[in-house]
Write a protein that holds these residues in place. Sequence first.
Motif, PDB file in Angstrom:
ATOM      1  N   ILE A 153       5.537   0.046   7.995  1.00 37.60           N
ATOM      2  CA  ILE A 153       5.752  -1.120   7.135  1.00 37.60           C
ATOM      3  C   ILE A 153       6.393  -0.671   5.831  1.00 37.60           C
ATOM      4  O   ILE A 153       5.982   0.342   5.252  1.00 37.60           O
ATOM      5  CB  ILE A 153       4.430  -1.837   6.802  1.00 37.60           C
ATOM      6  CG1 ILE A 153       3.686  -2.255   8.070  1.00 37.60           C
ATOM      7  CG2 ILE A 153       4.685  -3.062   5.918  1.00 37.60           C
ATOM      8  CD1 ILE A 153       2.302  -2.834   7.798  1.00 37.60           C
ATOM      9  N   THR A 154       7.381  -1.421   5.366  1.00 36.04           N
ATOM     10  CA  THR A 154       7.875  -1.259   3.996  1.00 36.04           C
ATOM     11  C   THR A 154       7.916  -2.635   3.339  1.00 36.04           C
ATOM     12  O   THR A 154       8.081  -3.652   4.011  1.00 36.04           O
ATOM     13  CB  THR A 154       9.277  -0.625   3.925  1.00 36.04           C
ATOM     14  OG1 THR A 154      10.225  -1.454   4.624  1.00 36.04           O
ATOM     15  CG2 THR A 154       9.279   0.772   4.527  1.00 36.04           C
ATOM     16  N   CYS A 155       7.757  -2.660   2.016  1.00 38.13           N
ATOM     17  CA  CYS A 155       7.805  -3.914   1.260  1.00 38.13           C
ATOM     18  C   CYS A 155       8.803  -3.782   0.123  1.00 38.13           C
ATOM     19  O   CYS A 155       8.868  -2.739  -0.549  1.00 38.13           O
ATOM     20  CB  CYS A 155       6.429  -4.270   0.690  1.00 38.13           C
ATOM     21  SG  CYS A 155       5.186  -4.668   1.941  1.00 38.13           S
ATOM     22  N   SER A 156       9.553  -4.847  -0.089  1.00 35.72           N
ATOM     23  CA  SER A 156      10.585  -4.887  -1.130  1.00 35.72           C
ATOM     24  C   SER A 156      10.284  -5.984  -2.134  1.00 35.72           C
ATOM     25  O   SER A 156       9.725  -7.026  -1.777  1.00 35.72           O
ATOM     26  CB  SER A 156      11.963  -5.140  -0.512  1.00 35.72           C
ATOM     27  OG  SER A 156      12.289  -4.156   0.445  1.00 35.72           O
ATOM     28  N   CYS A 157      10.661  -5.760  -3.370  1.00 35.54           N
ATOM     29  CA  CYS A 157      10.562  -6.768  -4.428  1.00 35.54           C
ATOM     30  C   CYS A 157      11.916  -6.851  -5.111  1.00 35.54           C
ATOM     31  O   CYS A 157      12.458  -5.820  -5.539  1.00 35.54           O
ATOM     32  CB  CYS A 157       9.474  -6.400  -5.433  1.00 35.54           C
ATOM     33  SG  CYS A 157       7.806  -6.484  -4.731  1.00 35.54           S
ATOM     34  N   GLY A 158      12.453  -8.058  -5.177  1.00 37.36           N
ATOM     35  CA  GLY A 158      13.770  -8.223  -5.774  1.00 37.36           C
ATOM     36  C   GLY A 158      14.848  -7.449  -5.051  1.00 37.36           C
ATOM     37  O   GLY A 158      15.830  -7.004  -5.659  1.00 37.36           O
ATOM     38  N   GLY A 159      14.676  -7.240  -3.721  1.00 38.19           N
ATOM     39  CA  GLY A 159      15.670  -6.527  -2.935  1.00 38.19           C
ATOM     40  C   GLY A 159      15.549  -5.025  -2.968  1.00 38.19           C
ATOM     41  O   GLY A 159      16.371  -4.333  -2.352  1.00 38.19           O
ATOM     42  N   ARG A 160      14.528  -4.483  -3.631  1.00 39.30           N
ATOM     43  CA  ARG A 160      14.347  -3.027  -3.728  1.00 39.30           C
ATOM     44  C   ARG A 160      13.026  -2.630  -3.083  1.00 39.30           C
ATOM     45  O   ARG A 160      11.986  -3.220  -3.368  1.00 39.30           O
ATOM     46  CB  ARG A 160      14.350  -2.610  -5.205  1.00 39.30           C
ATOM     47  CG  ARG A 160      14.178  -1.117  -5.449  1.00 39.30           C
ATOM     48  CD  ARG A 160      14.348  -0.803  -6.924  1.00 39.30           C
ATOM     49  NE  ARG A 160      13.294  -1.388  -7.736  1.00 39.30           N
ATOM     50  CZ  ARG A 160      12.135  -0.771  -8.038  1.00 39.30           C
ATOM     51  NH1 ARG A 160      11.897   0.455  -7.578  1.00 39.30           N
ATOM     52  NH2 ARG A 160      11.247  -1.375  -8.799  1.00 39.30           N
ATOM     53  N   VAL A 161      13.070  -1.628  -2.189  1.00 40.70           N
ATOM     54  CA  VAL A 161      11.842  -1.166  -1.537  1.00 40.70           C
ATOM     55  C   VAL A 161      10.951  -0.491  -2.576  1.00 40.70           C
ATOM     56  O   VAL A 161      11.392   0.406  -3.301  1.00 40.70           O
ATOM     57  CB  VAL A 161      12.151  -0.189  -0.386  1.00 40.70           C
ATOM     58  CG1 VAL A 161      10.847   0.324   0.235  1.00 40.70           C
ATOM     59  CG2 VAL A 161      12.996  -0.868   0.674  1.00 40.70           C
ATOM     60  N   VAL A 162       9.701  -0.935  -2.652  1.00 41.98           N
ATOM     61  CA  VAL A 162       8.793  -0.411  -3.681  1.00 41.98           C
ATOM     62  C   VAL A 162       7.559   0.259  -3.095  1.00 41.98           C
ATOM     63  O   VAL A 162       6.867   1.004  -3.797  1.00 41.98           O
ATOM     64  CB  VAL A 162       8.350  -1.542  -4.643  1.00 41.98           C
ATOM     65  CG1 VAL A 162       9.539  -2.060  -5.434  1.00 41.98           C
ATOM     66  CG2 VAL A 162       7.660  -2.687  -3.906  1.00 41.98           C
ATOM     67  N   THR A 163       7.248   0.029  -1.827  1.00 44.30           N
ATOM     68  CA  THR A 163       6.092   0.672  -1.214  1.00 44.30           C
ATOM     69  C   THR A 163       6.251   0.653   0.298  1.00 44.30           C
ATOM     70  O   THR A 163       6.951  -0.186   0.861  1.00 44.30           O
ATOM     71  CB  THR A 163       4.775  -0.021  -1.630  1.00 44.30           C
ATOM     72  OG1 THR A 163       3.651   0.706  -1.108  1.00 44.30           O
ATOM     73  CG2 THR A 163       4.715  -1.463  -1.131  1.00 44.30           C
ATOM     74  N   GLY A 164       5.600   1.611   0.963  1.00 47.57           N
ATOM     75  CA  GLY A 164       5.620   1.666   2.412  1.00 47.57           C
ATOM     76  C   GLY A 164       6.489   2.776   2.951  1.00 47.57           C
ATOM     77  O   GLY A 164       7.155   3.506   2.201  1.00 47.57           O
ATOM     78  N   CYS A 165       6.485   2.916   4.265  1.00 43.63           N
ATOM     79  CA  CYS A 165       7.179   4.023   4.928  1.00 43.63           C
ATOM     80  C   CYS A 165       7.587   3.555   6.322  1.00 43.63           C
ATOM     81  O   CYS A 165       6.747   3.082   7.088  1.00 43.63           O
ATOM     82  CB  CYS A 165       6.223   5.218   5.012  1.00 43.63           C
ATOM     83  SG  CYS A 165       6.858   6.671   5.879  1.00 43.63           S
ATOM     84  N   ASN A 166       8.878   3.674   6.648  1.00 43.44           N
ATOM     85  CA  ASN A 166       9.349   3.180   7.940  1.00 43.44           C
ATOM     86  C   ASN A 166       9.429   4.268   9.003  1.00 43.44           C
ATOM     87  O   ASN A 166      10.010   4.065  10.072  1.00 43.44           O
ATOM     88  CB  ASN A 166      10.704   2.469   7.796  1.00 43.44           C
ATOM     89  CG  ASN A 166      11.858   3.426   7.536  1.00 43.44           C
ATOM     90  OD1 ASN A 166      11.663   4.608   7.277  1.00 43.44           O
ATOM     91  ND2 ASN A 166      13.079   2.911   7.596  1.00 43.44           N
ATOM     92  N   THR A 167       8.843   5.432   8.739  1.00 46.89           N
ATOM     93  CA  THR A 167       8.821   6.505   9.726  1.00 46.89           C
ATOM     94  C   THR A 167       7.911   6.133  10.900  1.00 46.89           C
ATOM     95  O   THR A 167       6.785   5.676  10.704  1.00 46.89           O
ATOM     96  CB  THR A 167       8.329   7.811   9.091  1.00 46.89           C
ATOM     97  OG1 THR A 167       9.250   8.221   8.077  1.00 46.89           O
ATOM     98  CG2 THR A 167       8.213   8.922  10.126  1.00 46.89           C
ATOM     99  N   ALA A 168       8.384   6.333  12.126  1.00 50.49           N
ATOM    100  CA  ALA A 168       7.582   6.097  13.328  1.00 50.49           C
ATOM    101  C   ALA A 168       6.706   7.331  13.559  1.00 50.49           C
ATOM    102  O   ALA A 168       7.117   8.296  14.203  1.00 50.49           O
ATOM    103  CB  ALA A 168       8.490   5.838  14.523  1.00 50.49           C
ATOM    104  N   LEU A 169       5.510   7.319  13.008  1.00 47.54           N
ATOM    105  CA  LEU A 169       4.681   8.525  12.985  1.00 47.54           C
ATOM    106  C   LEU A 169       4.298   9.019  14.377  1.00 47.54           C
ATOM    107  O   LEU A 169       4.066  10.214  14.567  1.00 47.54           O
ATOM    108  CB  LEU A 169       3.434   8.292  12.137  1.00 47.54           C
ATOM    109  CG  LEU A 169       3.678   8.106  10.633  1.00 47.54           C
ATOM    110  CD1 LEU A 169       2.366   7.895   9.889  1.00 47.54           C
ATOM    111  CD2 LEU A 169       4.434   9.299  10.041  1.00 47.54           C
TER     112      LEU A 169
END
Length: 273
Positions: A159-175
């Motif tokens: 999961i990653t989350c963006s605010c105002g179009g900028r990713v601010v937290t999370g990780c999209n790596t398939a662990l």
Amino acid sequence: MISITRLAAVALILAPALAIRPREPRGSPHPYPTFTYGTAIGGALDLPEPTEAPTLVNRGKALDAPFLTVKVLNGFGQRLPISYNSNQGSPTIVGNPGAGTLAISQETAIAIPRDFAGAIFIGQVYDPANSKIEVSFSSPQGYRPGLDVSYVDGYSVPITCSCGGRVVTGCNTALFRTGRTCPRQGPGDRLLCHNPKKTVDNGPADPFFQPCQGAAYTYPNDHGANAFGDCDSGDIRCCVGINCPRNPKQYSKRDLQELYGYANETEIPAGFS
């Protein structure tokens, strides 16, 4: 499908808050539990107690909004169970939704009322150790969003989350595709990895979780994942899947090459973006 109209949302905010008791999903042989889970220390669920609410103005900015909207997109490529919980004493999410399912490519909008602190759980099965989005909407200095992606209890989906179009937290790596061994998977063959560092406040991250250290919470004090102050625009969009926007804080292929001793980037497994 979870849907909220503006009129209904405002009306529900004015109604007395009820403690969340997620409804049993259809076809499930067991009642869906109210989760008890660990939390990122200093994360979105560990903010100071709120003071008296300021006067409501409009939905123009997060600081003035009667509720905060968090959008979650399923980019994982399969239907995913989604569920919600709130901290003790917190109001529930508007509409008090129970457990549900996000269809492939479906986006749901979740209305977070003032003084809320809780989590959105997403995984391939219903489980309290799923990957989660922790969110709060309170602060002694005025109403500001707190946000983080947490793998403190465990990892199920990226999961990653963006605010105002900028990713601010999370990780999209398939662990599960990185070649690292999950220390405790399951139950059974479920793609759910329980985090052995759940109670190790200062880490470091377990090797399975390490590629996301500092991007998502991988142990309680992994504060690089804390996005408090980054989402005052109120534009919060979270995405589930490896093709979601990448967090610049997560390990790059060069970092991984040095960390795991790969001879070159072509040896790095496909789970890394």
